[in-house]
Design an enzyme around this catalytic site. Structure first.
Site, PDB file in Angstrom:
ATOM      1  N   GLU A   1       0.880  -1.164   0.000  1.00  0.00           N
ATOM      2  CA  GLU A   1       0.000   0.000   0.000  1.00  0.00           C
ATOM      3  C   GLU A   1       0.926   1.225   0.000  1.00  0.00           C
ATOM      4  OE1 GLU A   1      -2.710   0.166   3.306  1.00  0.00           O
ATOM      5  OE2 GLU A   1      -3.540   2.067   2.613  1.00  0.00           O
TER       6      GLU A   1
ATOM      7  N   ARG B   1       5.431 -12.970   9.717  1.00  0.00           N
ATOM      8  CA  ARG B   1       6.077 -11.729   9.349  1.00  0.00           C
ATOM      9  C   ARG B   1       7.447 -11.648  10.011  1.00  0.00           C
ATOM     10  NH1 ARG B   1       2.386  -7.844   9.511  1.00  0.00           N
ATOM     11  NH2 ARG B   1       3.796  -6.104   9.779  1.00  0.00           N
TER      12      ARG B   1
ATOM     13  N   LYS C   1       4.355   0.890   9.642  1.00  0.00           N
ATOM     14  CA  LYS C   1       4.508   2.127   8.881  1.00  0.00           C
ATOM     15  C   LYS C   1       3.917   3.313   9.635  1.00  0.00           C
ATOM     16  CE  LYS C   1       3.043   0.218   4.958  1.00  0.00           C
ATOM     17  NZ  LYS C   1       2.679  -0.024   3.554  1.00  0.00           N
TER      18      LYS C   1
HETATM   19  P1  ATP Z   1       2.832  -2.244   8.129  1.00  0.00           P
HETATM   20  O1  ATP Z   1       2.124  -3.147   9.076  1.00  0.00           O
HETATM   21  O2  ATP Z   1       4.279  -2.103   8.371  1.00  0.00           O
HETATM   22  O3  ATP Z   1       2.168  -0.932   7.957  1.00  0.00           O
HETATM   23  P2  ATP Z   1       1.551  -3.398   5.906  1.00  0.00           P
HETATM   24  O4  ATP Z   1       1.353  -4.859   5.991  1.00  0.00           O
HETATM   25  O5  ATP Z   1       0.389  -2.547   6.158  1.00  0.00           O
HETATM   26  O6  ATP Z   1       2.814  -2.997   6.744  1.00  0.00           O
HETATM   27  P3  ATP Z   1       1.646  -3.359   3.078  1.00  0.00           P
HETATM   28  O7  ATP Z   1       2.068  -2.254   2.220  1.00  0.00           O
HETATM   29  O8  ATP Z   1       0.227  -3.739   3.094  1.00  0.00           O
HETATM   30  O9  ATP Z   1       2.141  -2.985   4.518  1.00  0.00           O
HETATM   31  O10 ATP Z   1       2.566  -4.621   2.836  1.00  0.00           O
HETATM   32  C1  ATP Z   1       2.883  -5.158   1.585  1.00  0.00           C
HETATM   33  C2  ATP Z   1       3.247  -6.591   1.748  1.00  0.00           C
HETATM   34  O11 ATP Z   1       4.340  -6.748   2.634  1.00  0.00           O
HETATM   35  C3  ATP Z   1       2.094  -7.397   2.314  1.00  0.00           C
HETATM   36  O12 ATP Z   1       1.955  -8.578   1.569  1.00  0.00           O
HETATM   37  C4  ATP Z   1       2.529  -7.676   3.724  1.00  0.00           C
HETATM   38  O13 ATP Z   1       2.017  -8.895   4.185  1.00  0.00           O
HETATM   39  C5  ATP Z   1       4.051  -7.715   3.621  1.00  0.00           C
HETATM   40  N1  ATP Z   1       4.666  -7.353   4.876  1.00  0.00           N
HETATM   41  C6  ATP Z   1       4.461  -6.240   5.601  1.00  0.00           C
HETATM   42  N2  ATP Z   1       5.166  -6.265   6.740  1.00  0.00           N
HETATM   43  C7  ATP Z   1       5.842  -7.446   6.749  1.00  0.00           C
HETATM   44  C8  ATP Z   1       6.743  -8.075   7.665  1.00  0.00           C
HETATM   45  N3  ATP Z   1       7.100  -7.481   8.808  1.00  0.00           N
HETATM   46  N4  ATP Z   1       7.234  -9.281   7.331  1.00  0.00           N
HETATM   47  C9  ATP Z   1       6.893  -9.879   6.176  1.00  0.00           C
HETATM   48  N5  ATP Z   1       6.052  -9.349   5.279  1.00  0.00           N
HETATM   49  C10 ATP Z   1       5.526  -8.141   5.554  1.00  0.00           C
HETATM   50 MG    MG Z   2      -1.336  -3.625   4.866  1.00  0.00          MG
END
Ligand code: ATP
Ligand code: MG
Length: 562
Positions: free
Chosen positions: A36, A265, A275
């Site tokens: 995102e 994760r 984020k």
């Molecule tokens: P955050 O929780 O840090 O805001 P998010 O999951 O909202 O991260 P996205 O932009 O939706 O961020 O993430 C893109 C991809 O990265 C998704 O498929 C998510 O599952 C993966 N991802 C995010 N954080 C991690 C992590 N700590 N370890 C592994 N994969 C991750």
């Molecule tokens: Mg997300």
């Protein structure tokens, strides 16, 4: 020391994919990385990037691909700055999406058509209850939900109301579109989840074309299906959203049936990964921006001088499992050191300088010292460094009253200046505060490139910088951003455990060649650590600025529970 090889054994996701290929479920595999664009990527995302793009690369022979898809369905939090930074980060890690770059917002019409389809099938309805009423009526794990009046509204009426939602007839929050699934389900996600909400917001891609926006759970499976994703890999918190994912795939007119698989994760000690929290640090001015070298963001790691190959290696080594845990950040630092040890040329810089005057320099004046650029890699060549009768050495390389096993300089002791003479200390001056201000020493003629003469004990060679030709540089010494292993669970919140000493800026003495290197130049400062010329502030020939990537050894272990 070298990093252990990653196990050739397949992780459970790669096993599933291999089985699907063997059993002919798919003829190839298509994965996606779906960020995102609401912030910069962090090392947790790197794990997901390495997994998704890695699988595509490993199966490139059968046409496998990995899509880069921006999940830009929420108009309020997204910015094009983030889109550009995400692309740069994926490329920096060494991956390529080719022509497979997608924006979920390009599918708004399709999401809308799927919603209309569900309404026509009697599987979605307009809800006019407030968010709070909906929450109450949804029940809880012990109580089934209770239907709202909207749930029994006719298809025709729902179609009309949805069209009016889309036309902008309603205020935000006046109504939503809900799926009609199962109000008694033990999985709360299936209790008539919201599909669409009204947002009178400008979208970076579609402008003001829409005022209704789909929810993530609804949009995501549709995006995957439209792109013929075979395996949709996400983190464990989506495990109990999977039945909903499958419900949308079963009940919407989609062109393919992707399969969602969840993995743990990445969490790292001494840092935070969300984020939202990273944004708080950036906006609050606690760090210098998204690319601050103390942050776990990919742009921060890059500016810190981490080699992308070390980050990728680390992600592989952490592996793919179903179990959430926290990985010690020291493991990442180990990989960074290991890669830099092989690739980084050596240079000399004195971080905490004290001056040595060589009183008998005239006896055998040397004009340049010759040093190897890498101790194990002769192909990296040598360099010549000017030297004269005054040199800077590290304050800690001198001890007035040497401890046992201290083999460097002290009164009446010998030490070698790397690439130069053995010198002997025959006096020192102190400043009014009692600190060593100047060391007097003499060179031992005939010792350049030669063993120590009989009867002279010289067990160490120290780095130095010539006073006449050396230069000043700004050097940034980074430490962990937080003082505790798990900042997220700190009683006063993560802000309460910020490390006040996470950045120390010092003025160091550097050998002349370092002043003109390009931003991003990475090297080892002999005996102190790995450093990189700052990508933003370093100006070759004008203002040298270096960031410490990592110390040579893990000093944190020694510091213990600080
Ligand atoms: P955050 O929780 O840090 O805001 P998010 O999951 O909202 O991260 P996205 O932009 O939706 O961020 O993430 C893109 C991809 O990265 C998704 O498929 C998510 O599952 C993966 N991802 C995010 N954080 C991690 C992590 N700590 N370890 C592994 N994969 C991750
Ligand atoms: Mg997300």
């Amino acid at each position: 020391m070298s990093v252990p090889e990653t196990s050739p054994k397949l992780d459970f996701i790669r096993e599933i994919i291999a089985d699907d290929l063997v059993f002919g479920k798919h003829s190839t595999t298509i994965t996606r990385f779906p960020p995102e664009p609401n912030g910069y990527l962090h090392i947790g995302h790197a794990k997901s990037i390495c997994l998704n793009f890695g699988i595509a690369l490993e199966n490139a022979g059968i046409g496998a691909k990995c899509h880069l898809r921006f999940d830009d369905t929420n108009p309020e939090k997204e910015e094009t700055e983030y889109v550009e930074s995400i692309k740069a980060d994926v490329k920096w890690l060494g991956f390529d999406w080719g022509s497979d770059l997608y924006f979920a917002s390009d599918y708004f019409q399709f999401f809308h058509d799927c919603a209309v389809h569900l309404i026509r099938e009697g599987k979605a309805y307009i809800e006019q209850q407030s968010a709070e009423e909906m929450r109450v009526c949804r029940g809880n794990l012990n109580t089934p939900g209770t239907p709202s009046p909207g749930r029994s509204r006719s298809v025709e009426e729902n179609l009309t109301l949805f069209a009016r939602m889309k036309a902008g007839d309603f205020k935000e929050g006046a109504c939503v579109l809900r799926a009609k699934i199962d109000l008694a389900s033990s999985n709360m996600n299936l209790r008539d989840p919201v599909l669409y909400r009204i947002m009178h917001a400008h979208h970076h891609n579609t402008g003001n074309a829409w005022c209704i926006y789909p929810m993530y759970d609804f949009a995501h499976p549709l995006e995957d299906a439209l792109e013929h994703i075979t395996h949709s890999l996400c983190t464990l918190e989506f495990e109990n959203h999977r039945p909903l994912y499958d419900w949308f795939i079963e009940n919407c007119p989609v062109p393919s049936k992707p399969r969602q698989i969840e993995f743990a994760r990445l969490n790292l000690s001494y840092t935070i990964m969300s984020k939202r929290k990273l944004l708080e640090l950036v906006q609050g001015g606690h760090v210098g921006g998204w690319n601050d070298p103390r942050l776990p963001t990919i742009s921060g790691l890059r500016r810190r001088g981490y080699p992308p190959a070390a980050v990728v290696h680390f992600c592989k080594r952490v592996g793919i499992t179903k179990f959430n845990g926290t990985t010690d950040v020291a493991l990442l630092e180990f990989d960074v050191r290991d890669f830099l040890n092989h690739s980084a040329p050596r240079r000399m810089a004195v971080l905490d300088p004290v001056k040595v005057v060589l009183t008998n320099w005239a006896a055998e004046p040397l004009t340049v010292a010759t040093l190897a650029n890498h101790p194990q890699q002769p192909e990296m060549g040598e360099r010549e460094i000017p030297i004269s009768n005054e040199v800077w050495i590290e304050r800690e390389d001198f001890m007035e009253i040497p401890e046992k096993k201290f083999y460097r300089l002290g009164p009446d002791r010998h030490v070698r200046l790397k690439g130069g003479h053995i010198i002997r200390c025959n006096g020192f001056d102190k400043d009014p505060n009692g600190n060593i201000a100047l060391i007097h020493a003499e060179i031992l003629p005939g010792t350049v490139g030669a063993d120590s003469p009989a009867g002279i004990e010289c067990k160490a060679a120290i780095h130095w910088v010539d006073v006449a030709t050396g230069l000043d540089a700004e050097v940034r010494i980074y430490d962990r951003l937080f003082t505790v292993e798990d900042p997220d669970s700190a009683e006063g919140g993560f802000m309460s455990v910020l490390n006040p000493d996470s950045l120390k800026t010092i003025t160091a003495k550097i050998e002349p060649s370092l002043a003109t290197v390009d931003p991003g130049f990475s090297c080892q400062f002999d005996r102190t650590g790995y450093f990189v010329a700052d990508a933003i502030d370093h100006q070759p020939g004008v203002k040298p600025v270096f960031n410490r990537t990592v110390a040579l050894r893990d000093s944190w272990v020694k510091k213990g529970a600080r």
